[in-house]
Write a protein that holds these residues in place. Structure first.
Motif, PDB file in Angstrom:
ATOM      1  N   TYR A  50      -3.783   5.013  -0.428  1.00 36.44           N
ATOM      2  CA  TYR A  50      -4.560   5.945  -1.238  1.00 36.44           C
ATOM      3  C   TYR A  50      -3.621   6.778  -2.099  1.00 36.44           C
ATOM      4  O   TYR A  50      -2.679   7.399  -1.596  1.00 36.44           O
ATOM      5  N   ARG A  51      -3.868   6.779  -3.407  1.00 31.82           N
ATOM      6  CA  ARG A  51      -2.911   7.357  -4.351  1.00 31.82           C
ATOM      7  C   ARG A  51      -2.496   8.788  -3.998  1.00 31.82           C
ATOM      8  O   ARG A  51      -1.314   9.138  -4.078  1.00 31.82           O
ATOM      9  N   ALA A  64       2.379   3.992  -3.955  1.00 29.10           N
ATOM     10  CA  ALA A  64       1.142   3.343  -4.387  1.00 29.10           C
ATOM     11  C   ALA A  64       1.335   2.483  -5.627  1.00 29.10           C
ATOM     12  O   ALA A  64       0.373   1.891  -6.121  1.00 29.10           O
ATOM     13  N   ALA A  65       2.554   2.364  -6.109  1.00 29.17           N
ATOM     14  CA  ALA A  65       2.795   1.671  -7.377  1.00 29.17           C
ATOM     15  C   ALA A  65       2.509   0.180  -7.306  1.00 29.17           C
ATOM     16  O   ALA A  65       2.044  -0.420  -8.276  1.00 29.17           O
ATOM     17  N   SER A  66       2.781  -0.437  -6.172  1.00 30.39           N
ATOM     18  CA  SER A  66       2.613  -1.887  -6.057  1.00 30.39           C
ATOM     19  C   SER A  66       2.529  -2.270  -4.590  1.00 30.39           C
ATOM     20  O   SER A  66       2.807  -1.453  -3.693  1.00 30.39           O
ATOM     21  N   ALA A  67       2.178  -3.514  -4.337  1.00 30.78           N
ATOM     22  CA  ALA A  67       2.164  -4.008  -2.957  1.00 30.78           C
ATOM     23  C   ALA A  67       3.563  -3.931  -2.349  1.00 30.78           C
ATOM     24  O   ALA A  67       3.717  -3.661  -1.148  1.00 30.78           O
ATOM     25  N   GLN A 112      -9.983   8.629  -7.653  1.00 29.82           N
ATOM     26  CA  GLN A 112      -8.800   7.893  -8.069  1.00 29.82           C
ATOM     27  C   GLN A 112      -9.169   6.472  -8.495  1.00 29.82           C
ATOM     28  O   GLN A 112     -10.011   5.824  -7.857  1.00 29.82           O
ATOM     29  N   PRO A 113      -8.577   5.987  -9.566  1.00 31.28           N
ATOM     30  CA  PRO A 113      -8.885   4.616 -10.002  1.00 31.28           C
ATOM     31  C   PRO A 113      -8.401   3.607  -8.971  1.00 31.28           C
ATOM     32  O   PRO A 113      -7.455   3.877  -8.214  1.00 31.28           O
ATOM     33  N   PRO A 114      -9.034   2.442  -8.905  1.00 28.23           N
ATOM     34  CA  PRO A 114      -8.598   1.424  -7.940  1.00 28.23           C
ATOM     35  C   PRO A 114      -7.141   1.031  -8.172  1.00 28.23           C
ATOM     36  O   PRO A 114      -6.649   1.037  -9.301  1.00 28.23           O
ATOM     37  N   LEU A 115      -6.467   0.701  -7.089  1.00 28.86           N
ATOM     38  CA  LEU A 115      -5.113   0.190  -7.211  1.00 28.86           C
ATOM     39  C   LEU A 115      -5.168  -1.221  -7.791  1.00 28.86           C
ATOM     40  O   LEU A 115      -5.883  -2.078  -7.256  1.00 28.86           O
ATOM     41  N   PRO A 116      -4.457  -1.506  -8.857  1.00 32.89           N
ATOM     42  CA  PRO A 116      -4.515  -2.850  -9.446  1.00 32.89           C
ATOM     43  C   PRO A 116      -4.159  -3.946  -8.452  1.00 32.89           C
ATOM     44  O   PRO A 116      -4.688  -5.062  -8.519  1.00 32.89           O
ATOM     45  N   TRP A 117      -3.278  -3.628  -7.514  1.00 35.07           N
ATOM     46  CA  TRP A 117      -2.832  -4.626  -6.537  1.00 35.07           C
ATOM     47  C   TRP A 117      -3.694  -4.633  -5.270  1.00 35.07           C
ATOM     48  O   TRP A 117      -3.524  -5.505  -4.405  1.00 35.07           O
ATOM     49  N   ARG A 125     -10.291  -8.168  -0.486  1.00 31.82           N
ATOM     50  CA  ARG A 125      -9.848  -9.535  -0.716  1.00 31.82           C
ATOM     51  C   ARG A 125      -8.330  -9.606  -0.911  1.00 31.82           C
ATOM     52  O   ARG A 125      -7.740 -10.687  -0.849  1.00 31.82           O
ATOM     53  N   SER A 126      -7.690  -8.451  -1.106  1.00 34.87           N
ATOM     54  CA  SER A 126      -6.245  -8.404  -1.315  1.00 34.87           C
ATOM     55  C   SER A 126      -5.458  -8.279  -0.011  1.00 34.87           C
ATOM     56  O   SER A 126      -4.223  -8.161  -0.056  1.00 34.87           O
ATOM     57  N   PHE A 127      -6.125  -8.285   1.133  1.00 32.29           N
ATOM     58  CA  PHE A 127      -5.398  -8.155   2.399  1.00 32.29           C
ATOM     59  C   PHE A 127      -4.313  -9.219   2.579  1.00 32.29           C
ATOM     60  O   PHE A 127      -3.192  -8.898   3.018  1.00 32.29           O
TER      61      PHE A 127
END
Length: 326
Positions: A204-205, A212-215, A274-279, A284-286
């Motif tokens: 969470y940002r 939170a920048a990337s996976a 907060q906007p969704p994390l792009p990653w 489904r990104s688990f």
């Protein structure tokens, strides 16, 4: 098995399909924040209706064995949880009552002090109250996991000490890595780990900062957390809020207790959703999280532990051994 320690999404069939798309074995869902007993029971009724209508995708679990059985059946197990203890309305007997209704996770406090203890935002933390000690004891007896995510430091430390079973921080991060009132000091996390507890690391940002920048930066946060408390005490707690709108956010932050603006983990300069994390736009990104941990250098066994194995060990220790339906 992939496990998410907590989500606060507005669940519907589309979100359940996302759980299955990410091969989630288990998710703790948020049934309420400020609601009283009757409102909380209404929420449980709504959850029963929702699960019944989507029984091909999800089922409510009350034991670790049920989680594993639901997962083996190709569905996602849901643990019913509350992010406050307001559903008790000051009645110690309601712990067992709500456990009988299927509730398996409860946060002791949310964003203000209550009759159990203090929140992380209170300027003074008087610790776990006499009622709070009895609540912890009853939660242990009834097989309901104690969650300290929004709980104040002293109250949390006393809850850890008083609990006969491991306790959890389902969605937060180390404050030494990301300074924020919602995050947890090292001494608290070490006490949690010493008693067998689990921290659900969040992306969470507002409480993850640069991580939170990337996976891959999130995987670095997990690695540094594992250095602090041991890899056996780290899990995922996304705090994902799919389909949550600003009105929901206002309810989470203000409830009925104030007429003034409250920002929760945000601030006056950063007040909105907060906007969704792009990653990590949804669950489904688990699988991509597991891949990021592997890139960071986690071995196969440690990836499996962080992505769900540690939560499952915790659930086997804390939840009842037998279904309440028997």
């Amino acid at each position: 098995m992939f496990v998410d320690g907590l989500e606060c999404s507005n669940f519907d069939r589309e979100v359940f399909e996302e759980l299955r798309g990410g091969d989630l074995g288990c998710v703790t869902v948020t049934c309420g924040f400020w609601e009283d007993t009757i409102e909380s029971m209404d929420s449980l009724v709504a959850w029963r209706d929702l699960v019944r209508a989507n029984a091909d995708l999800v089922a409510v679990a009350t034991t670790a064995d049920e989680i594993e059985g639901i997962r083996a059946d190709g569905r996602t197990a849901l643990l019913l949880g509350f992010q406050n203890s307001s559903f008790l309305s000051g009645r110690i007997g309601y712990v067992e009552l709500f456990a009988d209704l299927g509730v398996r996770v409860a946060q002791l406090t949310y964003n203000i002090q209550n009759d159990v203890g203090a929140s992380c935002y209170d300027p003074v933390d008087g610790g776990l109250t006499r009622f709070g000690r009895e609540v912890v004891e009853e939660m242990n007896r009834a097989g309901m996991a104690v969650d300290l995510s929004h709980v104040g430091e002293r109250t949390s430390l006393e809850a850890i000490e008083h609990s006969a079973k491991p306790v959890a921080v389902t969605h937060a991060n180390p404050a030494s890595l990301v300074p924020h009132p919602r995050n947890k000091p090292d001494r608290l996390l070490r006490a949690l780990a010493e008693k067998g507890g689990v921290l659900g690391v969040s992306g969470y940002r507002n409480i993850s900062g640069e991580y939170a920048a990337s996976a891959d930066t999130w995987a670095e946060l997990v690695a540094r957390t594992a250095d602090l408390v041991g890899v056996g005490h780290v899990g995922v707690g996304s705090d994902l809020g799919r389909k949550v709108v600003y009105a929901d956010l206002q309810w989470m932050r203000q409830g009925r207790w104030t007429r003034t603006a409250q920002y929760g983990a945000g601030s006056a300069a950063n007040p909105g959703k907060q906007p969704p994390l792009p990653w990590f736009p949804d669950t489904r990104s688990f699988p991509a999280l597991a891949e990021a941990l592997a890139r960071r250098g986690f071995g196969t066994a440690d990836v499996a532990a962080v992505m769900g194995g540690n939560w499952m060990r915790f659930y086997h220790e804390v939840l009842p051994n037998r279904s309440t339906k028997e």
